[in-house]
Design a protein around this motif. Structure first.
Motif, mmCIF file in Angstrom:
data_model
loop_
_atom_site.group_PDB
_atom_site.id
_atom_site.type_symbol
_atom_site.label_atom_id
_atom_site.label_comp_id
_atom_site.label_asym_id
_atom_site.label_seq_id
_atom_site.Cartn_x
_atom_site.Cartn_y
_atom_site.Cartn_z
ATOM 1 N N LYS A 67 0.839 -1.184 0.000
ATOM 2 C CA LYS A 67 0.000 0.000 0.000
ATOM 3 C C LYS A 67 0.881 1.243 0.000
ATOM 4 C CE LYS A 67 -3.804 -2.391 0.386
ATOM 5 N NZ LYS A 67 -4.789 -2.455 -0.720
ATOM 6 N N GLN A 68 0.302 2.354 -0.411
ATOM 7 C CA GLN A 68 1.046 3.610 -0.374
ATOM 8 C C GLN A 68 1.131 4.114 1.057
ATOM 9 O OE1 GLN A 68 0.641 6.785 -3.458
ATOM 10 N NE2 GLN A 68 -0.237 7.977 -1.795
ATOM 11 N N GLY A 69 2.344 4.412 1.490
ATOM 12 C CA GLY A 69 2.543 4.885 2.848
ATOM 13 C C GLY A 69 2.560 6.398 2.939
ATOM 14 N N LYS A 70 3.193 6.913 3.975
ATOM 15 C CA LYS A 70 3.251 8.348 4.191
ATOM 16 C C LYS A 70 4.262 9.011 3.247
ATOM 17 C CE LYS A 70 2.047 8.095 9.111
ATOM 18 N NZ LYS A 70 2.483 8.437 10.496
ATOM 19 N N ALA A 71 4.075 10.295 3.044
ATOM 20 C CA ALA A 71 4.992 11.052 2.202
ATOM 21 C C ALA A 71 6.363 11.137 2.879
ATOM 22 C CB ALA A 71 4.446 12.449 1.959
ATOM 23 N N ILE A 72 7.412 11.080 2.074
ATOM 24 C CA ILE A 72 8.771 11.198 2.589
ATOM 25 C C ILE A 72 9.098 12.681 2.749
ATOM 26 C CG2 ILE A 72 11.201 10.709 2.135
ATOM 27 C CD1 ILE A 72 10.288 8.307 0.470
ATOM 28 N N LYS A 73 9.436 13.090 3.938
ATOM 29 C CA LYS A 73 9.668 14.491 4.243
ATOM 30 C C LYS A 73 10.802 15.063 3.395
ATOM 31 C CE LYS A 73 10.145 17.607 8.195
ATOM 32 N NZ LYS A 73 10.301 17.681 9.680
ATOM 33 N N GLY A 74 10.512 16.193 2.745
ATOM 34 C CA GLY A 74 11.527 16.882 1.963
ATOM 35 C C GLY A 74 11.766 16.330 0.571
ATOM 36 N N ALA A 75 11.045 15.281 0.169
ATOM 37 C CA ALA A 75 11.239 14.679 -1.159
ATOM 38 C C ALA A 75 10.180 15.184 -2.134
ATOM 39 C CB ALA A 75 11.178 13.160 -1.067
ATOM 40 N N THR A 76 10.591 15.497 -3.345
ATOM 41 C CA THR A 76 9.682 15.970 -4.381
ATOM 42 C C THR A 76 9.876 15.164 -5.655
ATOM 43 O OG1 THR A 76 11.279 17.649 -5.113
ATOM 44 C CG2 THR A 76 9.639 18.324 -3.479
ATOM 45 N N ALA A 77 8.853 15.133 -6.505
ATOM 46 C CA ALA A 77 8.926 14.346 -7.741
ATOM 47 C C ALA A 77 8.279 15.090 -8.902
ATOM 48 C CB ALA A 77 8.243 13.000 -7.543
ATOM 49 N N THR A 78 8.827 14.867 -10.085
ATOM 50 C CA THR A 78 8.265 15.392 -11.329
ATOM 51 C C THR A 78 8.049 14.219 -12.273
ATOM 52 O OG1 THR A 78 9.518 17.451 -11.083
ATOM 53 C CG2 THR A 78 8.570 16.999 -13.249
ATOM 54 N N PHE A 79 6.833 14.076 -12.773
ATOM 55 C CA PHE A 79 6.489 12.990 -13.688
ATOM 56 C C PHE A 79 6.263 13.556 -15.086
ATOM 57 C CE2 PHE A 79 3.289 10.715 -16.075
ATOM 58 C CZ PHE A 79 3.698 9.394 -15.997
ATOM 59 N N ALA A 80 6.718 12.848 -16.109
ATOM 60 C CA ALA A 80 6.491 13.289 -17.489
ATOM 61 C C ALA A 80 6.216 12.107 -18.399
ATOM 62 C CB ALA A 80 7.709 14.057 -18.010
ATOM 63 N N SER A 81 5.200 12.246 -19.242
ATOM 64 C CA SER A 81 4.959 11.296 -20.319
ATOM 65 C C SER A 81 4.992 12.085 -21.622
ATOM 66 C CB SER A 81 3.608 10.592 -20.147
ATOM 67 O OG SER A 81 2.547 11.536 -20.138
ATOM 68 N N TYR A 82 5.260 11.405 -22.726
ATOM 69 C CA TYR A 82 5.495 12.093 -23.997
ATOM 70 C C TYR A 82 4.563 11.536 -25.074
ATOM 71 C CZ TYR A 82 9.642 13.411 -21.380
ATOM 72 O OH TYR A 82 10.488 13.889 -20.401
ATOM 73 N N THR A 83 4.012 12.435 -25.893
ATOM 74 C CA THR A 83 3.059 12.018 -26.918
ATOM 75 C C THR A 83 3.711 11.977 -28.296
ATOM 76 O OG1 THR A 83 2.299 14.284 -27.364
ATOM 77 C CG2 THR A 83 1.175 13.063 -25.610
ATOM 78 N N VAL A 84 3.089 11.235 -29.191
ATOM 79 C CA VAL A 84 3.624 11.087 -30.547
ATOM 80 C C VAL A 84 3.348 12.335 -31.377
ATOM 81 C CG1 VAL A 84 3.403 8.583 -30.514
ATOM 82 C CG2 VAL A 84 1.495 9.980 -31.354
ATOM 83 N N GLY A 85 4.183 12.561 -32.375
ATOM 84 C CA GLY A 85 3.977 13.684 -33.271
ATOM 85 C C GLY A 85 2.994 13.362 -34.372
ATOM 86 N N ASP A 86 2.909 12.087 -34.745
ATOM 87 C CA ASP A 86 2.025 11.633 -35.815
ATOM 88 C C ASP A 86 0.981 10.688 -35.226
ATOM 89 O OD1 ASP A 86 0.775 10.527 -38.004
ATOM 90 O OD2 ASP A 86 2.624 10.076 -39.100
ATOM 91 N N PRO A 87 -0.320 10.998 -35.363
ATOM 92 C CA PRO A 87 -1.378 10.131 -34.818
ATOM 93 C C PRO A 87 -1.285 8.683 -35.295
ATOM 94 C CG PRO A 87 -2.290 12.229 -35.494
ATOM 95 C CD PRO A 87 -0.865 12.211 -35.984
ATOM 96 N N ALA A 88 -0.647 8.462 -36.424
ATOM 97 C CA ALA A 88 -0.499 7.102 -36.966
ATOM 98 C C ALA A 88 0.404 6.252 -36.080
ATOM 99 C CB ALA A 88 0.064 7.156 -38.378
#
Length: 207
Positions: A67-88
């Protein structure tokens, strides 16, 4: 971001709605580590010339019962996903996979190292699909050299009659840590070499 990111890599990349987060507020973004730009990503994966979806969050511990526990003090996160340039190219394949990364910053290198070790322990955590169905996964280790500590796995599973294959890598450099996921939904394995190269860019950008 919880250490359970590993067990969710396949489903997250197979279902785009699960990895397109809301944009963070400027206040939270100012404290978080950076992630690779679209320009950096397209040097490795030319098909991902669309946009990057970025969000910021706290970093959470993982408990013994997965299970997800408590937040870690002083820790930060950045999430990124990337999309395609061509729908194909929307369907993720071994040649043109889906990609995401999370960059994290901890108060100390010791805390980052502990999180990395916890990531490996979540491999056996149960995985559920969007409808609550159980998904069985197969995990094999990837050996590579990056940062001061690292772990990597190739994860495969059959999900909604689709065979998914993903590489999940985690690397620590000092008090910074990155996780990356590179996934296909055509049953073909994405390039490990490119996955490692992308991870190298991610840890350099974060630190």
């Amino acid at each position: 971001m919880s250490p359970r990111w590993l067990s969710r890599t396949l489903v997250a990349l197979a279902v785009p709605a699960l990895v397109v987060p809301a944009l963070a507020t400027p206040a939270s973004a100012a404290k978080a580590p950076e992630v690779p730009s679209v320009a950096q990503v397209t040097k490795i994966y030319p098909h991902l010339g669309g946009e990057s979806y970025v969000t910021h969050d706290k970093v959470y511990r993982s408990t013994k019962n997965c299970k997800q526990g408590k937040a870690i003090k002083g820790a930060t996160a950045t999430f990124a996903s990337y999309t395609v340039g061509d729908p194909a190219d929307q369907a993720a394949t071994g040649a043109k996979p889906s990609v995401f990364t999370t960059a994290m910053k901890f108060r100390t290198a010791k805390a980052a190292s502990a999180y990395l070790r916890a990531s490996g322990k979540t491999v056996k955590c149960p995985l559920e699909g969007p409808e609550g169905e159980d998904i069985k996964i197969k995990v094999t280790k990837i050996t590579f050299k990056l940062g001061e500590e690292r772990q990597g796995w190739t994860i495969s599973a059959t999900f909604d009659q689709t065979r998914l294959v993903a590489h999940a890598l985690v690397v620590r450099k000092g008090k910074h840590l990155v996780t990356t996921g590179v996934s296909s939904s055509d049953g073909k394995k994405p390039s490990v070499k490119k996955a490692v190269k992308f991870t190298k860019v991610a840890i350099k950008t974060a630190s």
